[in-house]
Design a protein around this motif. Structure first.
Motif, PDB file in Angstrom:
ATOM      1  N   GLU A  17       2.953  34.175  23.673  1.00 16.04           N
ATOM      2  CA  GLU A  17       1.729  34.787  23.147  1.00 16.04           C
ATOM      3  C   GLU A  17       0.958  33.800  22.274  1.00 16.04           C
ATOM      4  O   GLU A  17      -0.282  33.729  22.334  1.00 16.04           O
ATOM      5  CB  GLU A  17       2.085  36.044  22.357  1.00 16.04           C
ATOM      6  CG  GLU A  17       2.668  37.155  23.208  1.00 16.04           C
ATOM      7  CD  GLU A  17       3.181  38.320  22.384  1.00 16.04           C
ATOM      8  OE1 GLU A  17       3.556  39.338  22.977  1.00 16.04           O
ATOM      9  OE2 GLU A  17       3.211  38.211  21.137  1.00 16.04           O
ATOM     10  N   LEU A  18       1.667  33.040  21.460  1.00 19.97           N
ATOM     11  CA  LEU A  18       1.005  32.053  20.610  1.00 19.97           C
ATOM     12  C   LEU A  18       0.323  30.970  21.441  1.00 19.97           C
ATOM     13  O   LEU A  18      -0.786  30.533  21.132  1.00 19.97           O
ATOM     14  CB  LEU A  18       2.011  31.426  19.649  1.00 19.97           C
ATOM     15  CG  LEU A  18       2.590  32.352  18.578  1.00 19.97           C
ATOM     16  CD1 LEU A  18       3.656  31.630  17.778  1.00 19.97           C
ATOM     17  CD2 LEU A  18       1.498  32.867  17.650  1.00 19.97           C
ATOM     18  N   ILE A  19       0.986  30.542  22.517  1.00 23.10           N
ATOM     19  CA  ILE A  19       0.387  29.534  23.393  1.00 23.10           C
ATOM     20  C   ILE A  19      -0.863  30.092  24.071  1.00 23.10           C
ATOM     21  O   ILE A  19      -1.887  29.407  24.179  1.00 23.10           O
ATOM     22  CB  ILE A  19       1.420  29.058  24.427  1.00 23.10           C
ATOM     23  CG1 ILE A  19       2.499  28.221  23.727  1.00 23.10           C
ATOM     24  CG2 ILE A  19       0.756  28.237  25.530  1.00 23.10           C
ATOM     25  CD1 ILE A  19       3.618  27.774  24.636  1.00 23.10           C
ATOM     26  N   ASP A  20      -0.809  31.346  24.516  1.00 28.62           N
ATOM     27  CA  ASP A  20      -1.994  31.971  25.126  1.00 28.62           C
ATOM     28  C   ASP A  20      -3.138  32.055  24.119  1.00 28.62           C
ATOM     29  O   ASP A  20      -4.307  31.843  24.467  1.00 28.62           O
ATOM     30  CB  ASP A  20      -1.646  33.367  25.642  1.00 28.62           C
ATOM     31  CG  ASP A  20      -0.751  33.317  26.870  1.00 28.62           C
ATOM     32  OD1 ASP A  20      -0.705  32.252  27.527  1.00 28.62           O
ATOM     33  OD2 ASP A  20      -0.086  34.329  27.166  1.00 28.62           O
ATOM     34  N   ALA A  21      -2.804  32.376  22.860  1.00 32.34           N
ATOM     35  CA  ALA A  21      -3.829  32.437  21.818  1.00 32.34           C
ATOM     36  C   ALA A  21      -4.423  31.048  21.571  1.00 32.34           C
ATOM     37  O   ALA A  21      -5.633  30.901  21.348  1.00 32.34           O
ATOM     38  CB  ALA A  21      -3.242  33.008  20.535  1.00 32.34           C
ATOM     39  N   CYS A  22      -3.584  30.015  21.616  1.00 31.57           N
ATOM     40  CA  CYS A  22      -4.074  28.639  21.457  1.00 31.57           C
ATOM     41  C   CYS A  22      -5.018  28.261  22.593  1.00 31.57           C
ATOM     42  O   CYS A  22      -6.047  27.609  22.379  1.00 31.57           O
ATOM     43  CB  CYS A  22      -2.895  27.674  21.400  1.00 31.57           C
ATOM     44  SG  CYS A  22      -1.965  27.724  19.851  1.00 31.57           S
ATOM     45  N   HIS A  23      -4.671  28.668  23.824  1.00 38.76           N
ATOM     46  CA  HIS A  23      -5.546  28.386  24.968  1.00 38.76           C
ATOM     47  C   HIS A  23      -6.906  29.054  24.790  1.00 38.76           C
ATOM     48  O   HIS A  23      -7.941  28.467  25.132  1.00 38.76           O
ATOM     49  CB  HIS A  23      -4.890  28.866  26.266  1.00 38.76           C
ATOM     50  CG  HIS A  23      -3.880  27.907  26.817  1.00 38.76           C
ATOM     51  ND1 HIS A  23      -4.168  26.587  27.083  1.00 38.76           N
ATOM     52  CD2 HIS A  23      -2.574  28.064  27.149  1.00 38.76           C
ATOM     53  CE1 HIS A  23      -3.097  25.976  27.571  1.00 38.76           C
ATOM     54  NE2 HIS A  23      -2.105  26.858  27.601  1.00 38.76           N
ATOM     55  N   LEU A  24      -6.891  30.292  24.250  1.00 39.50           N
ATOM     56  CA  LEU A  24      -8.161  30.974  24.006  1.00 39.50           C
ATOM     57  C   LEU A  24      -9.008  30.201  23.001  1.00 39.50           C
ATOM     58  O   LEU A  24     -10.227  30.060  23.173  1.00 39.50           O
ATOM     59  CB  LEU A  24      -7.904  32.395  23.503  1.00 39.50           C
ATOM     60  CG  LEU A  24      -9.154  33.222  23.130  1.00 39.50           C
ATOM     61  CD1 LEU A  24     -10.064  33.386  24.331  1.00 39.50           C
ATOM     62  CD2 LEU A  24      -8.760  34.584  22.571  1.00 39.50           C
ATOM     63  N   LEU A  25      -8.373  29.673  21.954  1.00 44.98           N
ATOM     64  CA  LEU A  25      -9.103  28.879  20.964  1.00 44.98           C
ATOM     65  C   LEU A  25      -9.611  27.573  21.562  1.00 44.98           C
ATOM     66  O   LEU A  25     -10.696  27.096  21.183  1.00 44.98           O
ATOM     67  CB  LEU A  25      -8.195  28.577  19.768  1.00 44.98           C
ATOM     68  CG  LEU A  25      -8.128  29.632  18.663  1.00 44.98           C
ATOM     69  CD1 LEU A  25      -7.203  29.165  17.545  1.00 44.98           C
ATOM     70  CD2 LEU A  25      -9.506  29.925  18.094  1.00 44.98           C
ATOM     71  N   LEU A  26      -8.862  26.984  22.481  1.00 46.29           N
ATOM     72  CA  LEU A  26      -9.321  25.753  23.133  1.00 46.29           C
ATOM     73  C   LEU A  26     -10.546  26.019  24.001  1.00 46.29           C
ATOM     74  O   LEU A  26     -11.467  25.196  24.067  1.00 46.29           O
ATOM     75  CB  LEU A  26      -8.193  25.163  23.990  1.00 46.29           C
ATOM     76  CG  LEU A  26      -7.004  24.556  23.222  1.00 46.29           C
ATOM     77  CD1 LEU A  26      -5.906  24.134  24.187  1.00 46.29           C
ATOM     78  CD2 LEU A  26      -7.462  23.364  22.387  1.00 46.29           C
ATOM     79  N   GLU A  27     -10.548  27.176  24.658  1.00 44.26           N
ATOM     80  CA  GLU A  27     -11.682  27.521  25.515  1.00 44.26           C
ATOM     81  C   GLU A  27     -12.867  28.030  24.702  1.00 44.26           C
ATOM     82  O   GLU A  27     -14.016  27.718  25.004  1.00 44.26           O
ATOM     83  CB  GLU A  27     -11.255  28.593  26.515  1.00 44.26           C
ATOM     84  CG  GLU A  27     -10.193  28.135  27.506  1.00 44.26           C
ATOM     85  CD  GLU A  27      -9.649  29.283  28.337  1.00 44.26           C
ATOM     86  OE1 GLU A  27     -10.193  30.409  28.204  1.00 44.26           O
ATOM     87  OE2 GLU A  27      -8.707  29.061  29.114  1.00 44.26           O
TER      88      GLU A  27
END
Length: 556
Positions: A17-27
């Protein structure tokens, strides 16, 4: 921890979940905390359980960086037929020892502090299986578990305090978004520094390979120079235009190894390193490529560490929807006994003759309070706090009881001022040694914690129930003053107003009485005396008063 630095108190979370949240911030760097919380709904504990804090509370913690989450054991009802059932706990709260929890539940049964709990036993093998049986089948499973959640570590609270070190090494509280962004910035910095380190190594290797290429094209001449010349290093540098680093590398290489060098091997390594150098230099100069690489690196972490979510996120439970545990406590008459040394117990029924009570050697009676097992006992202390103890939790009156200080966090230097059974809707007059006081509603004095509730600012002298319309005060100077109760304010806590004025000393005692009957006081021999002419001492609050009747020292 996901953020840079050491977390003060951050519960474990699900890596995926944290990695998915990081991907959202990258996008989308402008993503809100609420959007991130849609991906990271809350902590994920390795032992599972159910988090019952609710989405709004967790979102607030993620916004501010401070908060908490309540974690409960996962349980289910096992139907045994004919209306018989039992509870089976399958997942424990994080960091709660099963053996200690069972011991605590058994202690609740032994001391009759959990009226709905009948038995508990451990049937665990590889999986957790904690069996809880009700005392009566008429009790609803939800009511039983709600009572145990309050009384035991079947429910625990984990604080969330995301106080972390930022990129400058400064500790500060971050919300979820700032924490994840700090982590991404850190990953990017590591990527750039790693690329810089690799560029330096590749450039050095390419430099050496360029020297080897020259050696290969002139292998026989290089071998001759190494064998015949007195200063081969200087000759190699002069003859082929090599650097000192290249010349040292060639001289440190065995001639037999030089003879085996193949042109294709050199060229392949040189080309591969040249391509790598170009890619590294391109990465170092392009923030966009850096962020893209950070995302790829996170995917590698996902493959190595990701596991399914174990903790279920549920909405906060409204305990008011369940019947109060106190409703199942049988209402029986008792007498609460507190000794001078602080030992408390509850004797069944009414104590007719206090002189027959037994105490430890050197101890004696301090307070005797009639009440019921369903009562809340208010304990007023000299440090201005009032504590609450359930009468049903008191030890049996057969022995000497147990120390009151084990039940409440009472300071060693504080004394017990009064002990009384709570009356809903009742009021207390609280007064300080300095001669200040006010009227406090009893319903606002009930405390849920062992630390009690701070009520009076100052050294408490008295906390007495209001049964009357007048107040009588006597100072250390033996002067007495009587004034209407209506002159005192009603408040939940504070210093209060001056009851009586003194040039020296302070308040010695205070009483509340009904003007229709008049007050009573106790003489030096312990005999109660009437005060028929009390109106002669009637005056305004905060007055000095005048000399009291002969022998007047206290009212109780």
């Amino acid at each position: 921890g996901i953020a840079v630095g050491m977390a003060t108190s951050i519960p474990p979370h699900n890596v995926g979940e944290l990695i998915d949240a990081c991907h959202l911030l990258l996008e989308r760097p402008d993503a809100t905390t609420e959007e991130l919380a849609g991906i990271v709904p809350g902590p994920d504990f390795p032992t599972g359980g159910v988090a019952v804090e609710g989405h709004a509370s967790i979102l607030d913690a993620y916004e501010t960086g401070r908060g908490g989450v309540r974690l409960r054991a996962r349980w289910e009802t096992e139907d045994l037929g004919r209306g018989v059932w039992r509870i089976v706990v399958t997942e424990m709260p994080y960091q709660v020892q099963k053996s200690k929890l069972i011991a605590d539940l058994a202690d609740l049964i032994e001391h009759k502090k959990a009226p709905l709990l009948g038995d508990v036993r451990d049937e665990s093998a590889e999986d957790i299986r904690l069996v809880i049986e009700p005392k009566s089948r008429t009790v609803e499973p939800e009511v039983l578990m709600e009572s145990l959640f309050k009384l035991s570590d079947l429910e625990v609270r984990f604080p969330i305090n995301m106080n972390v070190l930022d990129a400058t090494g400064t500790p500060r509280v971050m919300g979820l978004k700032a924490c994840l962004q700090a982590f991404l910035d850190h990953r990017r910095e590591v990527l750039v520094r790693r690329a810089g380190w690799r560029i330096d190594r590749v450039e050095k290797r390419l430099h050496l390979l360029e020297g080897l290429r020259i050696v290969f094209l002139n292998l026989d001449e290089v071998i001759r120079i190494v064998r015949e010349e007195e200063q081969p290093k200087a000759v190699l540098i002069a003859r082929f235009g090599l650097s000192e680093l290249q010349a040292d590398f060639i001289l440190d290489t065995r001639l037999r190894q030089l003879a085996r060098i193949e042109e294709m091997t050199i060229e392949n390594e040189y080309k591969a390193l040249s391509d790598e150098l170009a890619a590294l230099q391109s990465l170092s100069s392009s923030p966009a490529k850096q962020w893209k690489q950070v995302g790829k690196d996170l995917e590698a972490v996902r493959k190595a560490l990701v596991s399914p979510r174990r903790t279920t996120i549920a909405e906060a439970v409204d305990s008011s929807a369940f019947v109060s545990v106190e409703a199942f406590i049988p209402r029986e008459a008792i007498t609460v006994i507190l000794s001078e040394r602080g030992w408390i117990r509850a004797a069944k029924g009414k104590v007719e003759d206090p002189s027959e009570l037994k105490f430890k050697e050197g101890d004696s009676l301090a307070f005797l309070v009639p009440g019921y097992t369903t009562d809340k006992i208010l304990v007023a202390a000299s440090d201005g706090r009032i504590f609450t103890v359930g009468a049903d939790k008191l030890a049996s009156g057969r022995g000497h009881g147990e120390p009151l200080r084990l039940m409440i966090d009472l300071d060693e230097k504080a004394d017990i001022v009064n002990l009384l059974a709570h009356q809903p809707g009742g009021k207390l007059l609280v007064a300080s040694k300095a001669g200040y006081g006010f009227i406090a509603p009893e319903d606002e004095l009930l405390a849920q914690k062992r630390g009690g509730k701070q009520v009076l600012n100052g050294e408490m002298l008295a906390a007495i129930r209001v049964n009357g319309d007048h107040v009588a005060a006597i100072g250390d100077n033996i002067k007495a003053l009587i004034f209407p109760l209506a002159e005192l304010p009603e408040m939940g806590r504070g210093k209060g107003v001056k009851l009586q004025n003194y040039k020296q000393g302070g308040l010695a005692d205070v009483a509340v009485f009904d003007g229709a009957h008049g007050p009573e006081w106790v003489d030096g021999g312990g005999r109660r005396r009437n005060w028929p002419d009390w109106k002669d001492w009637l005056g305004k609050r905060a007055g000095a008063g005048r000399q009291g009747p002969r022998g007047l020292r206290k009212f109780r």
